[in-house]
Write a protein that holds these residues in place. Structure first.
Motif, PDB file in Angstrom:
ATOM      1  N   LEU A 198      60.899  26.647  58.106  1.00 25.89           N
ATOM      2  CA  LEU A 198      59.542  26.120  58.128  1.00 25.89           C
ATOM      3  C   LEU A 198      58.834  26.616  59.384  1.00 25.89           C
ATOM      4  O   LEU A 198      59.302  26.392  60.498  1.00 25.89           O
ATOM      5  N   LEU A 199      57.707  27.315  59.182  1.00 26.15           N
ATOM      6  CA  LEU A 199      56.946  27.855  60.307  1.00 26.15           C
ATOM      7  C   LEU A 199      55.683  27.058  60.599  1.00 26.15           C
ATOM      8  O   LEU A 199      55.222  27.031  61.738  1.00 26.15           O
ATOM      9  N   ALA A 200      55.111  26.440  59.576  1.00 29.55           N
ATOM     10  CA  ALA A 200      53.878  25.678  59.764  1.00 29.55           C
ATOM     11  C   ALA A 200      53.721  24.713  58.604  1.00 29.55           C
ATOM     12  O   ALA A 200      54.113  25.022  57.481  1.00 29.55           O
ATOM     13  N   GLU A 201      53.114  23.550  58.913  1.00 31.49           N
ATOM     14  CA  GLU A 201      52.959  22.544  57.861  1.00 31.49           C
ATOM     15  C   GLU A 201      51.867  21.553  58.252  1.00 31.49           C
ATOM     16  O   GLU A 201      51.695  21.213  59.409  1.00 31.49           O
ATOM     17  N   VAL A 202      51.141  21.105  57.247  1.00 32.57           N
ATOM     18  CA  VAL A 202      50.226  19.978  57.383  1.00 32.57           C
ATOM     19  C   VAL A 202      50.513  19.053  56.210  1.00 32.57           C
ATOM     20  O   VAL A 202      50.727  19.517  55.086  1.00 32.57           O
ATOM     21  N   THR A 203      50.577  17.752  56.488  1.00 33.54           N
ATOM     22  CA  THR A 203      50.825  16.781  55.418  1.00 33.54           C
ATOM     23  C   THR A 203      49.694  15.767  55.390  1.00 33.54           C
ATOM     24  O   THR A 203      49.059  15.499  56.412  1.00 33.54           O
ATOM     25  N   TYR A 204      49.471  15.224  54.204  1.00 32.18           N
ATOM     26  CA  TYR A 204      48.412  14.228  54.052  1.00 32.18           C
ATOM     27  C   TYR A 204      48.837  13.173  53.042  1.00 32.18           C
ATOM     28  O   TYR A 204      49.686  13.409  52.192  1.00 32.18           O
ATOM     29  N   VAL A 205      48.225  11.994  53.187  1.00 32.27           N
ATOM     30  CA  VAL A 205      48.569  10.852  52.350  1.00 32.27           C
ATOM     31  C   VAL A 205      47.331  10.437  51.563  1.00 32.27           C
ATOM     32  O   VAL A 205      46.311  10.083  52.170  1.00 32.27           O
ATOM     33  N   PRO A 206      47.372  10.503  50.237  1.00 34.88           N
ATOM     34  CA  PRO A 206      46.235  10.060  49.433  1.00 34.88           C
ATOM     35  C   PRO A 206      45.968   8.567  49.645  1.00 34.88           C
ATOM     36  O   PRO A 206      46.905   7.770  49.703  1.00 34.88           O
ATOM     37  N   GLN A 207      44.683   8.236  49.766  1.00 32.03           N
ATOM     38  CA  GLN A 207      44.263   6.839  49.920  1.00 32.03           C
ATOM     39  C   GLN A 207      42.986   6.636  49.109  1.00 32.03           C
ATOM     40  O   GLN A 207      41.893   6.579  49.669  1.00 32.03           O
ATOM     41  N   GLY A 208      43.143   6.573  47.797  1.00 36.54           N
ATOM     42  CA  GLY A 208      41.987   6.414  46.922  1.00 36.54           C
ATOM     43  C   GLY A 208      41.124   7.658  46.919  1.00 36.54           C
ATOM     44  O   GLY A 208      41.589   8.744  46.598  1.00 36.54           O
ATOM     45  N   ASP A 209      39.843   7.498  47.320  1.00 34.00           N
ATOM     46  CA  ASP A 209      38.929   8.644  47.347  1.00 34.00           C
ATOM     47  C   ASP A 209      38.947   9.357  48.689  1.00 34.00           C
ATOM     48  O   ASP A 209      38.051  10.135  49.001  1.00 34.00           O
ATOM     49  N   GLN A 210      40.000   9.119  49.466  1.00 29.79           N
ATOM     50  CA  GLN A 210      40.190   9.775  50.757  1.00 29.79           C
ATOM     51  C   GLN A 210      41.642  10.212  50.887  1.00 29.79           C
ATOM     52  O   GLN A 210      42.500   9.784  50.121  1.00 29.79           O
ATOM     53  N   VAL A 211      41.901  11.053  51.881  1.00 28.25           N
ATOM     54  CA  VAL A 211      43.269  11.383  52.270  1.00 28.25           C
ATOM     55  C   VAL A 211      43.354  11.279  53.788  1.00 28.25           C
ATOM     56  O   VAL A 211      42.371  11.522  54.481  1.00 28.25           O
ATOM     57  N   GLY A 235      45.742  29.879  66.170  1.00 23.07           N
ATOM     58  CA  GLY A 235      44.825  29.181  65.269  1.00 23.07           C
ATOM     59  C   GLY A 235      45.436  28.750  63.954  1.00 23.07           C
ATOM     60  O   GLY A 235      44.716  28.387  63.022  1.00 23.07           O
ATOM     61  N   VAL A 236      46.752  28.753  63.858  1.00 23.06           N
ATOM     62  CA  VAL A 236      47.419  28.428  62.602  1.00 23.06           C
ATOM     63  C   VAL A 236      47.200  26.962  62.222  1.00 23.06           C
ATOM     64  O   VAL A 236      46.951  26.651  61.050  1.00 23.06           O
ATOM     65  N   ALA A 237      47.275  26.056  63.181  1.00 23.58           N
ATOM     66  CA  ALA A 237      47.080  24.640  62.872  1.00 23.58           C
ATOM     67  C   ALA A 237      45.690  24.401  62.301  1.00 23.58           C
ATOM     68  O   ALA A 237      45.531  23.675  61.313  1.00 23.58           O
ATOM     69  N   GLU A 238      44.682  25.023  62.868  1.00 24.55           N
ATOM     70  CA  GLU A 238      43.324  24.867  62.340  1.00 24.55           C
ATOM     71  C   GLU A 238      43.222  25.469  60.937  1.00 24.55           C
ATOM     72  O   GLU A 238      42.549  24.914  60.063  1.00 24.55           O
ATOM     73  N   GLN A 239      43.894  26.584  60.697  1.00 15.96           N
ATOM     74  CA  GLN A 239      43.898  27.173  59.360  1.00 15.96           C
ATOM     75  C   GLN A 239      44.520  26.224  58.346  1.00 15.96           C
ATOM     76  O   GLN A 239      44.041  26.117  57.211  1.00 15.96           O
ATOM     77  N   LEU A 240      45.581  25.541  58.746  1.00 21.66           N
ATOM     78  CA  LEU A 240      46.204  24.555  57.863  1.00 21.66           C
ATOM     79  C   LEU A 240      45.228  23.431  57.533  1.00 21.66           C
ATOM     80  O   LEU A 240      45.078  23.046  56.372  1.00 21.66           O
ATOM     81  N   VAL A 241      44.563  22.906  58.555  1.00 23.52           N
ATOM     82  CA  VAL A 241      43.584  21.834  58.340  1.00 23.52           C
ATOM     83  C   VAL A 241      42.467  22.332  57.437  1.00 23.52           C
ATOM     84  O   VAL A 241      42.044  21.633  56.513  1.00 23.52           O
ATOM     85  N   ASP A 242      42.002  23.550  57.675  1.00 19.86           N
ATOM     86  CA  ASP A 242      40.937  24.106  56.838  1.00 19.86           C
ATOM     87  C   ASP A 242      41.366  24.238  55.386  1.00 19.86           C
ATOM     88  O   ASP A 242      40.552  24.096  54.472  1.00 19.86           O
ATOM     89  N   ARG A 243      42.641  24.490  55.162  1.00 21.18           N
ATOM     90  CA  ARG A 243      43.146  24.579  53.778  1.00 21.18           C
ATOM     91  C   ARG A 243      43.079  23.213  53.102  1.00 21.18           C
ATOM     92  O   ARG A 243      42.709  23.105  51.934  1.00 21.18           O
ATOM     93  N   VAL A 244      43.417  22.150  53.846  1.00 21.89           N
ATOM     94  CA  VAL A 244      43.291  20.799  53.298  1.00 21.89           C
ATOM     95  C   VAL A 244      41.819  20.477  53.049  1.00 21.89           C
ATOM     96  O   VAL A 244      41.461  19.931  52.003  1.00 21.89           O
ATOM     97  N   VAL A 245      40.963  20.842  53.995  1.00 20.88           N
ATOM     98  CA  VAL A 245      39.519  20.607  53.841  1.00 20.88           C
ATOM     99  C   VAL A 245      39.022  21.274  52.562  1.00 20.88           C
ATOM    100  O   VAL A 245      38.309  20.661  51.761  1.00 20.88           O
ATOM    101  N   GLU A 246      39.401  22.526  52.350  1.00 20.69           N
ATOM    102  CA  GLU A 246      38.989  23.263  51.151  1.00 20.69           C
ATOM    103  C   GLU A 246      39.423  22.525  49.880  1.00 20.69           C
ATOM    104  O   GLU A 246      38.640  22.364  48.941  1.00 20.69           O
TER     105      GLU A 246
END
Length: 91
Positions: free
Chosen positions: A18-31, A46-57
């Motif tokens: 594992l080189l990079a990871e972002v995790t999120y938890v669904p909470q209704g109409d939000q995560v 800038g990898v962490a920001e790229q991960l966050v941007d992928r979740v944003v997308e």
């Protein structure tokens, strides 16, 4: 950088490591983004920001807002508030 979409996460692996990871938890109409990790070999690129941007997308497609609960994401959303204003559930 390309990331693999998993269940409630995006990540990058090479040769089983594992080189990079972002995790999120669904909470209704939000995560809630609750964790980011970047291997030391990739830090400062800038990898962490790229991960966050992928979740944003992904969340923009699903019309969901993001709750920043990971300390990195809290700081990123503060530092670049204009970029993330529309998606930030805490704004």
């Amino acid at each position: 950088m390309e990331f693999t979409k998993g269940e409630n996460r995006f990540y990058k692996e090479e040769h089983g490591k594992l080189l990079a990871e972002v995790t999120y938890v669904p909470q209704g109409d939000q995560v809630a983004i609750d964790h980011t990790f970047v291997d030391p070999s990739l830090r400062g690129q800038g990898v962490a920001e790229q991960l966050v941007d992928r979740v944003v997308e992904e969340m923009e497609k699903e019309n969901k807002k993001i709750i920043a609960s990971c300390p990195y994401v809290v700081e990123l959303f503060k530092r670049k508030s204009e970029k993330y204003q529309a998606i930030n559930a805490n704004a």
